[in-house]
Scaffold this active site. Structure first.
Site, PDB file in Angstrom:
ATOM      1  N   ARG A  77       0.751  -1.141   0.011  1.00 16.04           N
ATOM      2  CA  ARG A  77       0.124  -0.157  -0.296  1.00 16.04           C
ATOM      3  C   ARG A  77       0.864   1.120   0.031  1.00 16.04           C
ATOM      4  O   ARG A  77       0.638   2.280  -0.815  1.00 16.04           O
ATOM      5  CB  ARG A  77      -0.961  -0.108   1.037  1.00 16.04           C
ATOM      6  CG  ARG A  77      -1.809   1.210   1.214  1.00 16.04           C
ATOM      7  CD  ARG A  77      -3.281   1.265   2.062  1.00 16.04           C
ATOM      8  NE  ARG A  77      -3.061   0.201   3.208  1.00 16.04           N
ATOM      9  CZ  ARG A  77      -2.743   0.562   4.327  1.00 16.04           C
ATOM     10  NH1 ARG A  77      -1.957   1.807   4.486  1.00 16.04           N
ATOM     11  NH2 ARG A  77      -2.660  -0.165   5.266  1.00 16.04           N
ATOM     12  N   TYR A 130     -16.423  15.679 -15.887  1.00 12.03           N
ATOM     13  CA  TYR A 130     -17.003  14.562 -16.248  1.00 12.03           C
ATOM     14  C   TYR A 130     -18.019  14.091 -15.290  1.00 12.03           C
ATOM     15  O   TYR A 130     -18.030  14.431 -14.165  1.00 12.03           O
ATOM     16  CB  TYR A 130     -15.593  13.559 -16.088  1.00 12.03           C
ATOM     17  CG  TYR A 130     -15.830  12.202 -15.770  1.00 12.03           C
ATOM     18  CD1 TYR A 130     -15.983  11.150 -17.090  1.00 12.03           C
ATOM     19  CD2 TYR A 130     -15.782  11.380 -14.456  1.00 12.03           C
ATOM     20  CE1 TYR A 130     -16.453   9.902 -16.857  1.00 12.03           C
ATOM     21  CE2 TYR A 130     -15.810  10.123 -14.507  1.00 12.03           C
ATOM     22  CZ  TYR A 130     -16.275   9.368 -15.685  1.00 12.03           C
ATOM     23  OH  TYR A 130     -16.498   7.858 -15.285  1.00 12.03           O
ATOM     24  N   ASP A 203      -7.884  18.039 -15.040  1.00 12.68           N
ATOM     25  CA  ASP A 203      -8.213  16.825 -15.396  1.00 12.68           C
ATOM     26  C   ASP A 203      -7.734  16.608 -16.848  1.00 12.68           C
ATOM     27  O   ASP A 203      -8.379  17.159 -17.738  1.00 12.68           O
ATOM     28  CB  ASP A 203      -9.655  16.428 -15.402  1.00 12.68           C
ATOM     29  CG  ASP A 203      -9.816  14.984 -15.598  1.00 12.68           C
ATOM     30  OD1 ASP A 203      -9.383  14.319 -16.409  1.00 12.68           O
ATOM     31  OD2 ASP A 203     -11.004  14.640 -15.142  1.00 12.68           O
ATOM     32  N   LYS A 228      -8.418   5.558 -19.807  1.00  5.10           N
ATOM     33  CA  LYS A 228      -8.723   5.934 -21.027  1.00  5.10           C
ATOM     34  C   LYS A 228      -7.239   5.953 -22.027  1.00  5.10           C
ATOM     35  O   LYS A 228      -6.816   4.804 -22.240  1.00  5.10           O
ATOM     36  CB  LYS A 228      -9.094   7.275 -21.039  1.00  5.10           C
ATOM     37  CG  LYS A 228     -10.478   7.340 -19.682  1.00  5.10           C
ATOM     38  CD  LYS A 228     -11.717   6.777 -20.162  1.00  5.10           C
ATOM     39  CE  LYS A 228     -12.440   6.705 -18.734  1.00  5.10           C
ATOM     40  NZ  LYS A 228     -12.887   7.963 -18.232  1.00  5.10           N
TER      41      LYS A 228
HETATM   42  C1  LIG Z   1     -13.264   8.371 -17.054  1.00  9.19           C
HETATM   43  C2  LIG Z   1     -13.123   9.587 -16.401  1.00  9.19           C
HETATM   44  C3  LIG Z   1     -12.854   9.664 -14.984  1.00  9.19           C
HETATM   45  C4  LIG Z   1     -13.075   8.738 -13.942  1.00  9.19           C
HETATM   46  O1  LIG Z   1     -12.273   7.769 -14.310  1.00  9.19           O
HETATM   47  P1  LIG Z   1     -12.239   6.296 -13.729  1.00  9.19           P
HETATM   48  O2  LIG Z   1     -10.914   5.818 -14.343  1.00  9.19           O
HETATM   49  O3  LIG Z   1     -13.556   5.720 -14.545  1.00  9.19           O
HETATM   50  O4  LIG Z   1     -12.458   6.207 -12.514  1.00  9.19           O
HETATM   51  C5  LIG Z   1     -12.468  11.208 -14.791  1.00  9.19           C
HETATM   52  N1  LIG Z   1     -12.318  12.208 -15.595  1.00  9.19           N
HETATM   53  C6  LIG Z   1     -12.596  11.868 -16.993  1.00  9.19           C
HETATM   54  C7  LIG Z   1     -12.240  13.031 -18.221  1.00  9.19           C
HETATM   55  C8  LIG Z   1     -12.934  10.622 -17.399  1.00  9.19           C
HETATM   56  O5  LIG Z   1     -13.168  10.478 -18.659  1.00  9.19           O
END
Ligand SMILES: *Cc1c(COP(=O)(O)O)cnc(C)c1O
Length: 416
Positions: A77, A130, A203, A228
């Site tokens: 962890r 998001y 983000d 992604k």
């Molecule tokens: C998918 C996504 C998230 C969240 O991520 P997870 O891996 O699904 O928890 C946050 N911000 C954006 C822009 C995303 O496309």
């Protein structure tokens, strides 16, 4: 010594001093994005020479003595070498000095917010966040005394009015946004945040570090859903936080996040870290194909009579085109569109493609189609932040673009 100091000596994971300062004197020392993506943190195994660092599938590490660790690792962890390899890679490709890998993008966001926010604070977030980020802030943090004000990304006057309130400590933005691909000028947003003493969090999931490095434009923290583009193959969930030298509440932010990662525990496991690391190595070549296919599709859709509007920052008529061209090295793989016929037509279209899979998520090699209002952004339903219900989002993959066009053509012909 505290457990975090034992298990995660920041000094040992920080790039060498000359590498860090190379950020301000680019070119000579710092490798390019694709070189860093392939090599950073990926030194061959010293024991066997294995080219790929092993997957350390272990929860704990034997020690030489009660207070003596063998190589800085104590319990997974706090730190695991496979995760360290990914974190080193992520820090370099984002021009940061430290990265922290989590079990998902949302877990990374949660760790960051819990680390820097206190009850009574306000987050100002650009409205097109998001859906999961919207849910986290508006439905979870609201219960812990943290308010979130959502402002349209174009309303910088409203943003500055909210920033002037001393309770506002975090400014949160995505660029390009999801699903309408609005672009904000990161340098201007960083200046506005810093003038008000707030942190700018970006983000960077949609652009990916291959196309945009927010820390370079003044952001304090970069958030990724590595699920992604970074992972890129729709086979692993993950998230990351990347920081440079920012200080918050008189402490290096990197130390605060490291403590939070250890204390909160939503870490990336070794298998997930390995898959994410493997994906990141090919991001540079994948993203070129995503961008090329998306540009072709956006231009082709914009010319069609059965399509009312196309959102893609690579189109010259896109309102954020010039800013995107300045702060990004490509326009990304996501294209949104409005078909003629309203919500019913949008839903029918999303349900009738064959190569494009009907699915949430994006950034994988395969093309996906979604109806944001009911799918990814369902949690914003009934709020001012809900996306238009007649918009369809495409995550354009790396397949042959002619096959993607033929698929969209067939689906559009069928519903209209
Ligand atoms: C998918 C996504 C998230 C969240 O991520 P997870 O891996 O699904 O928890 C946050 N911000 C954006 C822009 C995303 O496309």
């Amino acid at each position: 010594m505290t457990a975090t100091q034992e298990t995660n000596d920041l000094g040992s994971r920080r790039p060498a001093q000359d590498e860090t300062s190379a950020r301000t004197q680019p070119s000579v020392v710092r490798p390019g994005f694709r070189t860093a993506a392939v090599h950073a943190g990926q030194e061959p195994d010293p024991l066997t020479g294995a080219v790929i660092p092993p997957i350390y599938q272990t929860s704990t590490f034997t020690q030489d003595g009660v207070e003596t660790l063998k190589s800085g690792y104590e319990y997974s962890r706090g730190g695991n070498p496979t995760r360290t390899a990914l974190e080193t890679q992520l820090a370099q490709v984002e021009n940061g000095s430290h990265a922290f890998a989590f079990a998902s993008g949302i877990a990374a966001e949660d760790a960051l917010l819990r680390s820097v926010l206190r009850p009574g604070n306000t987050v100002v977030a650009a409205a097109e966040t998001y859906g999961g980020t919207h849910r986290l802030l508006s439905q979870l943090y609201s219960r812990w005394g943290v308010e979130t004000a959502f402002v349209p990304p174009t309303r910088t006057d409203e943003r500055d009015r909210l920033l002037a309130d001393p309770s506002t400590t975090v400014l949160w933005v995505e660029t390009p946004t999801n699903p309408l691909l609005s672009i904000v000028d990161l340098r201007e947003w960083a200046e506005a945040a810093h003038a008000a003493g707030a942190l700018l969090v970006v983000d960077n999931t949609f652009a990916s570090p291959a196309l945009q490095n927010p820390l370079t434009w003044g952001a304090d923290v970069v958030v990724h859903s590595t699920t992604k583009y970074i992972g890129g193959h729709s086979d692993v969930l993950g998230g990351a936080l990347v920081v440079g030298d920012a200080v918050w509440e008189d402490q290096p932010l990197a130390e605060m996040l490291q403590f939070q990662q250890f204390a909160g525990g939503a870490v990336a496991g070794p298998q997930d870290a390995f898959l994410t690391s493997r994906g990141l190595k090919t991001l540079g070549v994948r993203i070129r194909q995503h961008c090329e296919n998306a540009q072709t599709i956006a231009e082709w859709l914009a010319d069609r009579n059965d399509v009312e509007r196309v959102w893609y920052p690579g189109l010259p008529e896109h309102p954020g085109h010039d800013v995107a061209a300045r702060q990004m090295s490509g326009f990304g793989g996501v294209v949104s569109l409005r078909v003629r016929g309203g919500e019913a037509a949008a839903r029918a279209f999303a349900e009738s493609t064959e190569v494009f899979g009907l699915s949430v998520s994006l950034g994988g090699v395969e093309s996906l189609i979604s109806h944001p209002a009911t799918m990814t952004h369902g949690s914003t339903k009934g709020t001012p932040e809900a996306p238009p219900s007649d918009v369809v989002r495409l995550s354009v993959g790396i397949e042959d673009v002619e096959d993607l066009q033929a698929d969209l053509d067939r689906a559009l012909a069928g519903v209209l």
